[in-house]
Design a protein around this motif. Sequence first.
Motif, PDB file in Angstrom:
ATOM      1  N   ILE A   1      11.305  -0.466  -9.658  1.00  0.00           N
ATOM      2  CA  ILE A   1      11.680   0.951  -9.559  1.00  0.00           C
ATOM      3  C   ILE A   1      10.596   1.950  -9.968  1.00  0.00           C
ATOM      4  CG2 ILE A   1      13.295   2.746 -10.300  1.00  0.00           C
ATOM      5  CD1 ILE A   1      15.135   0.309 -11.156  1.00  0.00           C
ATOM      6  N   GLY A   2      10.322   2.872  -8.922  1.00  0.00           N
ATOM      7  CA  GLY A   2       9.318   4.048  -9.411  1.00  0.00           C
ATOM      8  C   GLY A   2       9.990   5.359  -9.462  1.00  0.00           C
ATOM      9  N   THR A   3       9.684   6.071 -10.423  1.00  0.00           N
ATOM     10  CA  THR A   3      10.102   7.577 -10.393  1.00  0.00           C
ATOM     11  C   THR A   3       8.948   8.501 -10.444  1.00  0.00           C
ATOM     12  OG1 THR A   3      12.027   6.675 -11.899  1.00  0.00           O
ATOM     13  CG2 THR A   3      11.423   9.077 -11.984  1.00  0.00           C
ATOM     14  N   HIS A   4       8.939   9.376  -9.648  1.00  0.00           N
ATOM     15  CA  HIS A   4       7.851  10.485  -9.385  1.00  0.00           C
ATOM     16  C   HIS A   4       8.457  12.005  -9.331  1.00  0.00           C
ATOM     17  CE1 HIS A   4       5.532   6.990  -8.068  1.00  0.00           C
ATOM     18  NE2 HIS A   4       6.488   6.487  -7.414  1.00  0.00           N
ATOM     19  N   ASP A   5       7.587  12.903  -9.653  1.00  0.00           N
ATOM     20  CA  ASP A   5       7.864  14.115  -9.702  1.00  0.00           C
ATOM     21  C   ASP A   5       7.655  14.723  -8.223  1.00  0.00           C
ATOM     22  OD1 ASP A   5       8.105  16.792 -10.058  1.00  0.00           O
ATOM     23  OD2 ASP A   5       6.755  17.045 -11.764  1.00  0.00           O
ATOM     24  N   MET A   6       8.899  15.265  -7.638  1.00  0.00           N
ATOM     25  CA  MET A   6       8.667  15.835  -6.336  1.00  0.00           C
ATOM     26  C   MET A   6       7.989  17.128  -6.158  1.00  0.00           C
ATOM     27  SD  MET A   6      10.244  13.969  -3.812  1.00  0.00           S
ATOM     28  CE  MET A   6      11.037  15.135  -2.635  1.00  0.00           C
ATOM     29  N   ASP A   7       7.874  17.769  -7.473  1.00  0.00           N
ATOM     30  CA  ASP A   7       6.874  19.047  -7.264  1.00  0.00           C
ATOM     31  C   ASP A   7       5.437  18.718  -7.136  1.00  0.00           C
ATOM     32  OD1 ASP A   7       9.205  20.714  -7.481  1.00  0.00           O
ATOM     33  OD2 ASP A   7       9.163  20.648  -9.751  1.00  0.00           O
ATOM     34  N   LYS A   8       5.193  17.286  -7.446  1.00  0.00           N
ATOM     35  CA  LYS A   8       3.768  17.085  -7.370  1.00  0.00           C
ATOM     36  C   LYS A   8       3.208  16.151  -6.134  1.00  0.00           C
ATOM     37  CE  LYS A   8       3.269  17.036 -12.121  1.00  0.00           C
ATOM     38  NZ  LYS A   8       2.970  16.539 -13.430  1.00  0.00           N
ATOM     39  N   VAL A   9       4.063  16.279  -5.094  1.00  0.00           N
ATOM     40  CA  VAL A   9       3.785  15.471  -3.846  1.00  0.00           C
ATOM     41  C   VAL A   9       4.087  16.436  -2.723  1.00  0.00           C
ATOM     42  CG1 VAL A   9       4.236  13.300  -4.880  1.00  0.00           C
ATOM     43  CG2 VAL A   9       6.058  14.308  -3.864  1.00  0.00           C
ATOM     44  N   GLU A  10       3.827  15.972  -1.494  1.00  0.00           N
ATOM     45  CA  GLU A  10       4.425  16.748  -0.325  1.00  0.00           C
ATOM     46  C   GLU A  10       5.823  16.018  -0.083  1.00  0.00           C
ATOM     47  OE1 GLU A  10       4.583  19.192   2.762  1.00  0.00           O
ATOM     48  OE2 GLU A  10       2.715  18.877   1.613  1.00  0.00           O
ATOM     49  N   GLN A  11       6.901  17.120  -0.060  1.00  0.00           N
ATOM     50  CA  GLN A  11       8.187  16.625  -0.241  1.00  0.00           C
ATOM     51  C   GLN A  11       8.803  16.066   1.105  1.00  0.00           C
ATOM     52  OE1 GLN A  11      10.552  19.181  -2.351  1.00  0.00           O
ATOM     53  NE2 GLN A  11       9.317  19.603  -3.941  1.00  0.00           N
ATOM     54  N   ASN A  12       8.146  15.967   2.138  1.00  0.00           N
ATOM     55  CA  ASN A  12       8.910  15.239   3.445  1.00  0.00           C
ATOM     56  C   ASN A  12       7.823  14.185   4.107  1.00  0.00           C
ATOM     57  OD1 ASN A  12      10.704  14.355   5.178  1.00  0.00           O
ATOM     58  ND2 ASN A  12      11.312  16.395   5.623  1.00  0.00           N
ATOM     59  N   GLY A  13       8.173  13.358   5.107  1.00  0.00           N
ATOM     60  CA  GLY A  13       7.202  12.597   5.575  1.00  0.00           C
ATOM     61  C   GLY A  13       6.590  11.450   4.886  1.00  0.00           C
ATOM     62  N   PHE A  14       7.500  10.631   4.007  1.00  0.00           N
ATOM     63  CA  PHE A  14       6.952   9.682   3.327  1.00  0.00           C
ATOM     64  C   PHE A  14       6.811   8.466   4.115  1.00  0.00           C
ATOM     65  CE2 PHE A  14       8.953  12.306  -0.010  1.00  0.00           C
ATOM     66  CZ  PHE A  14       7.836  12.322  -0.791  1.00  0.00           C
ATOM     67  N   THR A  15       6.020   7.574   3.819  1.00  0.00           N
ATOM     68  CA  THR A  15       5.961   6.327   4.607  1.00  0.00           C
ATOM     69  C   THR A  15       5.742   4.929   3.621  1.00  0.00           C
ATOM     70  OG1 THR A  15       3.311   6.403   4.769  1.00  0.00           O
ATOM     71  CG2 THR A  15       4.518   7.449   6.682  1.00  0.00           C
ATOM     72  N   TYR A  16       6.375   3.875   4.032  1.00  0.00           N
ATOM     73  CA  TYR A  16       6.175   2.872   3.390  1.00  0.00           C
ATOM     74  C   TYR A  16       5.474   1.706   4.156  1.00  0.00           C
ATOM     75  CZ  TYR A  16       7.966  -1.300   0.466  1.00  0.00           C
ATOM     76  OH  TYR A  16       7.838  -2.573  -0.071  1.00  0.00           O
ATOM     77  N   SER A  17       4.247   1.285   3.621  1.00  0.00           N
ATOM     78  CA  SER A  17       3.449  -0.016   4.433  1.00  0.00           C
ATOM     79  C   SER A  17       2.924  -0.849   3.749  1.00  0.00           C
ATOM     80  CB  SER A  17       2.706   0.820   5.278  1.00  0.00           C
ATOM     81  OG  SER A  17       1.563   1.652   4.706  1.00  0.00           O
ATOM     82  N   ALA A  18       2.466  -1.645   4.318  1.00  0.00           N
ATOM     83  CA  ALA A  18       1.816  -2.704   3.626  1.00  0.00           C
ATOM     84  C   ALA A  18       0.132  -2.586   3.954  1.00  0.00           C
ATOM     85  CB  ALA A  18       2.052  -4.170   3.891  1.00  0.00           C
ATOM     86  N   GLU A  19      -0.660  -2.580   2.997  1.00  0.00           N
ATOM     87  CA  GLU A  19      -2.091  -2.179   3.565  1.00  0.00           C
ATOM     88  C   GLU A  19      -3.073  -3.231   2.639  1.00  0.00           C
ATOM     89  OE1 GLU A  19      -3.143   1.929   2.637  1.00  0.00           O
ATOM     90  OE2 GLU A  19      -1.179   2.735   3.687  1.00  0.00           O
ATOM     91  N   ASN A  20      -4.471  -3.202   3.160  1.00  0.00           N
ATOM     92  CA  ASN A  20      -5.298  -3.815   2.517  1.00  0.00           C
ATOM     93  C   ASN A  20      -5.759  -3.183   1.115  1.00  0.00           C
ATOM     94  OD1 ASN A  20      -5.668  -5.476   4.703  1.00  0.00           O
ATOM     95  ND2 ASN A  20      -7.246  -4.244   5.544  1.00  0.00           N
ATOM     96  N   PRO A  21      -5.755  -4.310   0.284  1.00  0.00           N
ATOM     97  CA  PRO A  21      -6.102  -3.688  -1.277  1.00  0.00           C
ATOM     98  C   PRO A  21      -6.968  -2.764  -1.485  1.00  0.00           C
ATOM     99  CG  PRO A  21      -5.639  -6.061  -1.348  1.00  0.00           C
ATOM    100  CD  PRO A  21      -6.032  -5.722   0.292  1.00  0.00           C
ATOM    101  N   GLU A  22      -8.137  -3.019  -0.699  1.00  0.00           N
ATOM    102  CA  GLU A  22      -9.326  -1.874  -0.839  1.00  0.00           C
ATOM    103  C   GLU A  22      -9.097  -0.592  -0.240  1.00  0.00           C
ATOM    104  OE1 GLU A  22     -10.115  -4.862   2.641  1.00  0.00           O
ATOM    105  OE2 GLU A  22      -9.157  -4.800   0.690  1.00  0.00           O
ATOM    106  N   ASP A  23      -8.033  -0.462   0.649  1.00  0.00           N
ATOM    107  CA  ASP A  23      -7.553   0.691   1.229  1.00  0.00           C
ATOM    108  C   ASP A  23      -6.647   1.670   0.505  1.00  0.00           C
ATOM    109  OD1 ASP A  23      -9.278   0.314   3.382  1.00  0.00           O
ATOM    110  OD2 ASP A  23      -7.592  -0.788   4.390  1.00  0.00           O
ATOM    111  N   ILE A  24      -6.183   0.967  -0.899  1.00  0.00           N
ATOM    112  CA  ILE A  24      -5.227   1.460  -1.686  1.00  0.00           C
ATOM    113  C   ILE A  24      -5.904   2.204  -2.753  1.00  0.00           C
ATOM    114  CG2 ILE A  24      -2.927   1.347  -3.098  1.00  0.00           C
ATOM    115  CD1 ILE A  24      -2.409  -0.947  -1.116  1.00  0.00           C
ATOM    116  N   VAL A  25      -5.977   3.421  -2.967  1.00  0.00           N
ATOM    117  CA  VAL A  25      -7.173   4.208  -3.867  1.00  0.00           C
ATOM    118  C   VAL A  25      -6.357   5.315  -4.267  1.00  0.00           C
ATOM    119  CG1 VAL A  25      -9.219   5.155  -4.279  1.00  0.00           C
ATOM    120  CG2 VAL A  25      -9.021   3.373  -2.457  1.00  0.00           C
ATOM    121  N   PHE A  26      -6.167   5.178  -5.666  1.00  0.00           N
ATOM    122  CA  PHE A  26      -5.385   6.388  -6.406  1.00  0.00           C
ATOM    123  C   PHE A  26      -6.001   6.188  -7.916  1.00  0.00           C
ATOM    124  CE2 PHE A  26      -2.845   2.582  -6.657  1.00  0.00           C
ATOM    125  CZ  PHE A  26      -2.086   2.763  -8.025  1.00  0.00           C
ATOM    126  N   ILE A  27      -5.369   7.218  -8.533  1.00  0.00           N
ATOM    127  CA  ILE A  27      -5.809   7.065 -10.087  1.00  0.00           C
ATOM    128  C   ILE A  27      -4.412   6.729 -10.938  1.00  0.00           C
ATOM    129  CG2 ILE A  27      -6.149   8.701 -12.246  1.00  0.00           C
ATOM    130  CD1 ILE A  27      -7.510  10.661 -10.445  1.00  0.00           C
TER     131      ILE A  27
END
Length: 222
Positions: free
Chosen positions: A151-177
């Motif tokens: 389960i993940g919980t996120h603040d909707m005020d801090k993301v674009e609130q529509n158009g989410f995608t769920y996919s599998a990607e190469n590890p080196e392409d998943i970059v975030f803090i």
Amino acid sequence: MPTVSVVRDTLLEMIGCESMSEHEFDQMIFDFGVELDGVIEEAERFMEDEGLKVVYKIDVPANRYDLLCVEGLAAALRCYLGYSTDPLPFKAPVTEEVTMTVDPSTLAVRPYVVCAVLRDVTMTQRIYNSFIDLQDKLHQNIGRRRTLVAIGTHDMDKVEQNGFTYSAENPEDIVFIPLKQTETMDANGLMKFYEEDKAGLGQYLYIIRDKPQYPVIRDRNG
């Protein structure tokens, strides 16, 4: 049976029976179908103020996931006592549609995703901590230590609130803090970062670590 620790005063206030004695409470919850396993004093990590609190340790049935937090326990007991006819009152107004597009690539790693949006929620530190504690409990039991459900919980005020995608990607392409960190990492770096955290997230790395691709949710801005 799972044991839930709740601050006595918080629970009784939520139920609406602040003057109930320990003996009366013990009998009441026994009649309801749960048991008071113990009473201790400890510093309560969900409260903003410091100091020792009287804590009730309550055994609840393994299939009653709604009783794993003080809010759910109080709601159920209010119904049992006749103080409320609706254990979890909420409204679901029709608002802007939020979409989640699932890519077939997830079939090879984590094929299912379920989403919900809660609006007009005010989170105090106590409520937030209790919420995260419940999330962790669900990970451990119904989620089978995150192998079935994470389960993940996120603040909707801090993301674009529509158009989410769920996919599998190469590890080196998943970059975030990562949460509570300041440096950007890719998924490979994240695995190395958490592998020392044996008591925390490190114990769950094996679930996807050997997969060629990792699941990721992105908003419309990536």
